[in-house]
Scaffold this motif. Structure first.
Motif, PDB file in Angstrom:
ATOM      1  N   UNK A  86     -33.118  70.790  30.826  1.00 21.62           N
ATOM      2  CA  UNK A  86     -32.313  69.578  31.524  1.00 21.62           C
ATOM      3  C   UNK A  86     -30.841  69.931  31.179  1.00 21.62           C
ATOM      4  N   UNK A  87     -30.661  70.168  29.974  1.00 27.09           N
ATOM      5  CA  UNK A  87     -29.393  70.363  29.511  1.00 27.09           C
ATOM      6  C   UNK A  87     -28.587  71.725  30.192  1.00 27.09           C
ATOM      7  N   UNK A  88     -29.595  72.751  30.129  1.00 25.76           N
ATOM      8  CA  UNK A  88     -29.081  74.039  30.642  1.00 25.76           C
ATOM      9  C   UNK A  88     -28.853  73.857  32.001  1.00 25.76           C
ATOM     10  N   UNK A  89     -29.469  73.325  32.799  1.00 27.63           N
ATOM     11  CA  UNK A  89     -29.311  73.139  34.266  1.00 27.63           C
ATOM     12  C   UNK A  89     -28.216  72.201  34.399  1.00 27.63           C
ATOM     13  N   UNK A  90     -28.097  71.207  33.790  1.00 24.20           N
ATOM     14  CA  UNK A  90     -27.086  70.373  34.060  1.00 24.20           C
ATOM     15  C   UNK A  90     -25.533  71.058  33.681  1.00 24.20           C
ATOM     16  N   UNK A  91     -25.683  71.974  32.690  1.00 24.09           N
ATOM     17  CA  UNK A  91     -24.334  72.913  32.433  1.00 24.09           C
ATOM     18  C   UNK A  91     -24.035  73.532  33.516  1.00 24.09           C
ATOM     19  N   UNK A  92     -24.996  74.283  34.126  1.00 19.57           N
ATOM     20  CA  UNK A  92     -25.074  75.199  35.122  1.00 19.57           C
ATOM     21  C   UNK A  92     -24.182  74.383  36.307  1.00 19.57           C
ATOM     22  N   UNK A  93     -24.851  73.152  36.539  1.00 19.50           N
ATOM     23  CA  UNK A  93     -24.369  72.301  37.725  1.00 19.50           C
ATOM     24  C   UNK A  93     -23.106  72.052  37.567  1.00 19.50           C
ATOM     25  N   UNK A  94     -22.627  71.822  36.326  1.00 26.66           N
ATOM     26  CA  UNK A  94     -21.231  71.308  35.866  1.00 26.66           C
ATOM     27  C   UNK A  94     -20.266  72.374  36.398  1.00 26.66           C
ATOM     28  N   UNK A  95     -20.739  73.813  36.220  1.00 32.02           N
ATOM     29  CA  UNK A  95     -19.907  75.154  36.551  1.00 32.02           C
ATOM     30  C   UNK A  95     -19.957  74.930  37.967  1.00 32.02           C
ATOM     31  N   UNK A  96     -20.895  74.717  38.861  1.00 33.25           N
ATOM     32  CA  UNK A  96     -21.102  74.851  40.111  1.00 33.25           C
ATOM     33  C   UNK A  96     -20.017  73.573  40.965  1.00 33.25           C
ATOM     34  N   UNK A  97     -19.924  72.395  40.076  1.00 31.40           N
ATOM     35  CA  UNK A  97     -19.072  71.541  40.730  1.00 31.40           C
ATOM     36  C   UNK A  97     -17.619  71.725  40.568  1.00 31.40           C
TER      37      UNK A  97
END
Length: 239
Positions: A130-141
């Motif tokens: 969950x932390x890893x995917x949230x970090x990836x999503x933060x990049x996308x955002x």
């Protein structure tokens, strides 16, 4: 009558030390040479011999010189320097005209972070994913905001490091990233669609870790770090 404020001795010593590190890094005092005497350095910097003596001790702690009683102070070869020392690595990066230091830094980073990505894949739990995917999503955002995207990029790498459980490798990699990111030479230039490419590479790292594929995680991380540096690297500075 007001007495003028004096610069604290600690700040004077730090300034002298930083200048001496710079002089050694740039070859003003080359390897295997003998440093000027305390008296000469005291005159050059306009400080007491005590400040110079303390600076020499700190240079010796950094592996840059060897102080021999009665024989003076000799400059050590680069292989003896503490390359993770903040003053040393800052001076090396700041004076890295042909980008050799940053090339080497990227290779070391790739090796360390690849192993951490592999370890993260083997240790991953639901919270970590969950932390890893949230970090990836933060990049996308933040892909349309250069400064925020780069910060999100660094945070993604920190998450992978944390998930690896290898605190020693994490500490070393954090030092390398921290000092490199502050250099305009390391940030280089962003070719067309570089953020999109970077995001895609982070996506491959995320999926490899999510699938608990250690080998693929190592490969994806190494290819990303080396590929990203290759894209940003100024070609006019040689190979």
């Amino acid at each position: 009558m007001n007495t003028p404020r004096r610069t604290p001795i600690e700040r004077i010593g730090t300034t002298v030390l930083r200048e001496l590190v710079e002089q050694i890094v740039t070859g003003v005092h080359p390897s295997d040479s003998t440093m000027p005497t305390e008296a000469a350095l005291s005159e050059e910097f306009g400080v007491s011999r005590t400040v110079i003596r303390e600076s020499m001790k700190r240079l010796q702690e950094k592996g840059m010189v060897t102080v021999a009683q009665g024989r003076g102070t000799s400059v050590n070869p680069r292989t003896s320097w503490n390359m993770l020392d903040p003053l040393v690595i800052d001076a090396l990066v700041a004076n890295d005209d042909n980008l050799t230091v940053l090339d080497e830094l990227s290779i070391v980073r790739a090796a360390l972070e690849a192993e951490m990505a592999g370890a993260a894949a083997q240790r991953l739990d639901d919270d970590g994913l969950e932390r890893l995917r949230a970090a990836l999503q933060n990049m996308a955002d933040n892909i349309d905001d250069q400064a925020e995207f780069r910060q999100a990029d660094v945070r993604f790498h920190h998450v992978v490091m944390s998930l690896s459980g290898n605190t020693l490798a994490e500490n070393i990699a954090r030092v390398l990233i921290g000092h490199a990111v502050g250099s305009s030479r390391f940030m280089g230039h962003d070719p067309a669609h570089s953020f999109e490419l970077t995001l895609a590479e982070h996506g491959r790292i995320t999926e490899a870790i999510a699938e608990s594929d250690a080998a693929a995680s190592r490969t994806a991380m190494s290819e990303h770090i080396l590929g990203s540096w290759s894209r940003r690297r100024d070609p006019s500075r040689g190979e």
